[in-house]
Design a protein around this motif. Structure first.
Motif, PDB file in Angstrom:
ATOM      1  N   SER A   9       0.745  -1.147  -0.042  1.00 37.43           N
ATOM      2  CA  SER A   9       0.100  -0.124   0.019  1.00 37.43           C
ATOM      3  C   SER A   9       0.743   0.935   0.018  1.00 37.43           C
ATOM      4  N   LYS A  10       0.315   2.420  -0.319  1.00 42.10           N
ATOM      5  CA  LYS A  10       1.269   3.568  -0.256  1.00 42.10           C
ATOM      6  C   LYS A  10       1.806   3.761   0.859  1.00 42.10           C
ATOM      7  N   GLY A  11       3.156   4.261   0.980  1.00 40.50           N
ATOM      8  CA  GLY A  11       3.878   4.438   1.990  1.00 40.50           C
ATOM      9  C   GLY A  11       4.553   3.167   2.516  1.00 40.50           C
ATOM     10  N   ARG A  12       4.312   1.897   2.059  1.00 41.07           N
ATOM     11  CA  ARG A  12       5.025   0.730   2.439  1.00 41.07           C
ATOM     12  C   ARG A  12       6.360   0.633   1.840  1.00 41.07           C
ATOM     13  N   LEU A  13       7.259  -0.234   2.185  1.00 44.45           N
ATOM     14  CA  LEU A  13       8.483  -0.562   1.284  1.00 44.45           C
ATOM     15  C   LEU A  13       8.527  -1.797   0.975  1.00 44.45           C
ATOM     16  N   LEU A  14       8.931  -1.913  -0.408  1.00 42.32           N
ATOM     17  CA  LEU A  14       9.255  -3.181  -1.176  1.00 42.32           C
ATOM     18  C   LEU A  14      10.601  -3.319  -0.832  1.00 42.32           C
ATOM     19  N   ILE A  15      10.880  -4.557  -0.515  1.00 44.19           N
ATOM     20  CA  ILE A  15      12.363  -4.981  -0.096  1.00 44.19           C
ATOM     21  C   ILE A  15      12.550  -6.196  -1.040  1.00 44.19           C
ATOM     22  N   THR A  34       4.767   4.901  -3.767  1.00 44.71           N
ATOM     23  CA  THR A  34       4.043   6.110  -3.581  1.00 44.71           C
ATOM     24  C   THR A  34       2.729   5.960  -4.121  1.00 44.71           C
ATOM     25  N   GLU A  35       2.077   5.005  -4.837  1.00 44.62           N
ATOM     26  CA  GLU A  35       0.824   4.686  -5.316  1.00 44.62           C
ATOM     27  C   GLU A  35       0.716   3.215  -5.394  1.00 44.62           C
ATOM     28  N   HIS A  36      -0.453   3.114  -5.059  1.00 45.12           N
ATOM     29  CA  HIS A  36      -0.770   1.344  -5.090  1.00 45.12           C
ATOM     30  C   HIS A  36      -2.544   1.452  -5.274  1.00 45.12           C
ATOM     31  N   SER A  37      -2.754   0.636  -6.439  1.00 47.80           N
ATOM     32  CA  SER A  37      -4.093   0.583  -6.605  1.00 47.80           C
ATOM     33  C   SER A  37      -4.473  -0.824  -7.586  1.00 47.80           C
ATOM     34  N   ASP A  38      -5.478  -1.084  -7.769  1.00 45.27           N
ATOM     35  CA  ASP A  38      -5.727  -2.411  -8.510  1.00 45.27           C
ATOM     36  C   ASP A  38      -5.278  -2.219  -9.898  1.00 45.27           C
ATOM     37  N   ASP A  39      -5.211  -1.010 -10.414  1.00 45.33           N
ATOM     38  CA  ASP A  39      -4.560  -0.575 -11.900  1.00 45.33           C
ATOM     39  C   ASP A  39      -3.181  -0.610 -11.867  1.00 45.33           C
ATOM     40  N   SER A  40      -2.505  -0.106 -10.961  1.00 52.83           N
ATOM     41  CA  SER A  40      -0.957   0.018 -11.041  1.00 52.83           C
ATOM     42  C   SER A  40      -0.080   0.393  -9.667  1.00 52.83           C
ATOM     43  N   SER A  41       0.987   0.203  -9.613  1.00 53.22           N
ATOM     44  CA  SER A  41       1.739   0.849  -8.595  1.00 53.22           C
ATOM     45  C   SER A  41       3.028   1.522  -8.975  1.00 53.22           C
ATOM     46  N   VAL A  42       3.369   2.596  -8.260  1.00 55.64           N
ATOM     47  CA  VAL A  42       4.708   3.399  -8.497  1.00 55.64           C
ATOM     48  C   VAL A  42       5.524   3.327  -7.355  1.00 55.64           C
ATOM     49  N   GLY A  43       6.503   3.437  -7.449  1.00 55.58           N
ATOM     50  CA  GLY A  43       7.342   3.802  -6.072  1.00 55.58           C
ATOM     51  C   GLY A  43       8.801   4.075  -6.689  1.00 55.58           C
ATOM     52  N   PHE A  44       9.771   4.355  -5.632  1.00 52.73           N
ATOM     53  CA  PHE A  44      11.066   5.041  -5.954  1.00 52.73           C
ATOM     54  C   PHE A  44      11.942   4.320  -5.239  1.00 52.73           C
ATOM     55  N   HIS A  82       8.978  14.424  -0.766  1.00 53.84           N
ATOM     56  CA  HIS A  82       9.507  15.461   0.466  1.00 53.84           C
ATOM     57  C   HIS A  82       8.595  15.301   1.554  1.00 53.84           C
ATOM     58  N   GLN A  83       8.885  16.159   2.674  1.00 55.15           N
ATOM     59  CA  GLN A  83       8.086  16.264   3.894  1.00 55.15           C
ATOM     60  C   GLN A  83       7.846  17.828   4.368  1.00 55.15           C
ATOM     61  N   VAL A  94       1.603  10.861   0.349  1.00 52.58           N
ATOM     62  CA  VAL A  94       1.682   9.382   0.205  1.00 52.58           C
ATOM     63  C   VAL A  94       1.297   8.630   1.446  1.00 52.58           C
ATOM     64  N   ASN A  95       2.008   9.332   2.480  1.00 51.48           N
ATOM     65  CA  ASN A  95       1.487   8.278   3.899  1.00 51.48           C
ATOM     66  C   ASN A  95       2.536   9.136   5.039  1.00 51.48           C
ATOM     67  N   ASP A  96       2.009   9.093   6.078  1.00 55.35           N
ATOM     68  CA  ASP A  96       2.744   9.506   7.406  1.00 55.35           C
ATOM     69  C   ASP A  96       3.850  10.617   6.945  1.00 55.35           C
ATOM     70  N   GLY A  97       3.242  11.620   6.483  1.00 56.86           N
ATOM     71  CA  GLY A  97       4.164  12.988   6.214  1.00 56.86           C
ATOM     72  C   GLY A  97       5.070  12.939   5.147  1.00 56.86           C
ATOM     73  N   ILE A  98       4.944  11.909   4.214  1.00 58.44           N
ATOM     74  CA  ILE A  98       5.580  12.099   3.325  1.00 58.44           C
ATOM     75  C   ILE A  98       4.914  12.408   1.959  1.00 58.44           C
ATOM     76  N   TYR A  99       5.416  13.327   1.037  1.00 61.41           N
ATOM     77  CA  TYR A  99       4.563  13.764  -0.010  1.00 61.41           C
ATOM     78  C   TYR A  99       5.274  13.497  -1.407  1.00 61.41           C
ATOM     79  N   TRP A 100       4.596  13.675  -2.517  1.00 54.87           N
ATOM     80  CA  TRP A 100       5.071  13.291  -3.703  1.00 54.87           C
ATOM     81  C   TRP A 100       4.963  14.459  -4.830  1.00 54.87           C
ATOM     82  N   GLY A 101       5.829  14.913  -5.046  1.00 49.74           N
ATOM     83  CA  GLY A 101       5.805  16.252  -6.226  1.00 49.74           C
ATOM     84  C   GLY A 101       5.406  17.461  -5.469  1.00 49.74           C
TER      85      GLY A 101
END
Length: 187
Positions: A9-15, A34-44, A82-83, A94-101
């Motif tokens: 989900s948004k804000g979680r980490l993939l290891i 930074t994004e997770h839905s049924d259609d797509s996922s995005v991260g950095f 950023h925060q 995104v989650n917990d004080g983290i923002y995108w763009g």
């Protein structure tokens, strides 16, 4: 390696799982979703600094913050998380004080006047992306495990030990992989 699968989900980490050590794109990576839905996922990718500073890529910004490799998609584009949403209009939480763009013209002014610190923001060339059900398929085939972001400030993390620390925390067989050389064929 059996394990309980935590849902992405948004804000979680993939290891990156040790099973993908030969994958040059994602070997030993930690990705902030930074994004997770049924259609797509995005991260950095959070732990792949490049040999570029922001000034190298955007000459009219007087800032030497490190730029990171965000992933294999759209590597010619610059992204940031950023925060400091109060300083950057149009930021997406995104989650917990983290923002995108956010507003890039405003960001340039803030960077040129040194109102944003390196531990407030991270820049990326490219991103990591998955289509519908692609990430779930990769989770089922042990390419990744999902973890909550337990870091009080994700922008302060030491790049070289980030992946290893996550494996050590997971324990069990992961502790053995945490200390493996980056090129396991050298072992």
């Amino acid at each position: 390696m059996s394990r309980h699968i935590v849902k992405p989900s948004k804000g979680r980490l993939l290891i990156a799982e040790p099973s993908i050590l030969t994958d040059q794109s994602f070997n030993r990576t930690i990705i902030l979703l930074t994004e997770h839905s049924d259609d797509s996922s995005v991260g950095f990718i959070m732990n792949r600094p490049l040999h570029y500073s922001l000034r190298d890529l955007v000459p009219d910004i007087d800032c030497d913050f490190t730029v990171y490799h965000g992933g294999p998609v759209e590597q010619d584009n610059l992204y940031f998380i950023h925060q400091v949403p109060e300083l950057l209009p149009n930021s997406i939480e995104v989650n917990d004080g983290i923002y995108w763009g956010g507003n890039f013209d405003c960001l340039k002014e803030l960077l040129n006047t040194h109102q944003i610190q390196p531990n407030d923001i991270r820049f990326f060339l490219g991103y990591s992306g998955w289509g519908s059900q692609q990430l779930e398929d990769e989770l089922r085939t042990n390419s990744w495990f999902v973890s909550k972001n337990k870091y009080p400030n994700i922008f302060n993390i030491k790049d070289e030990s980030y992946w290893k620390d996550q494996l050590l925390e997971k324990g069990g067989e992961y502790q053995l992989w945490a200390n493996a050389p980056s090129d396991v064929q050298l072992n």
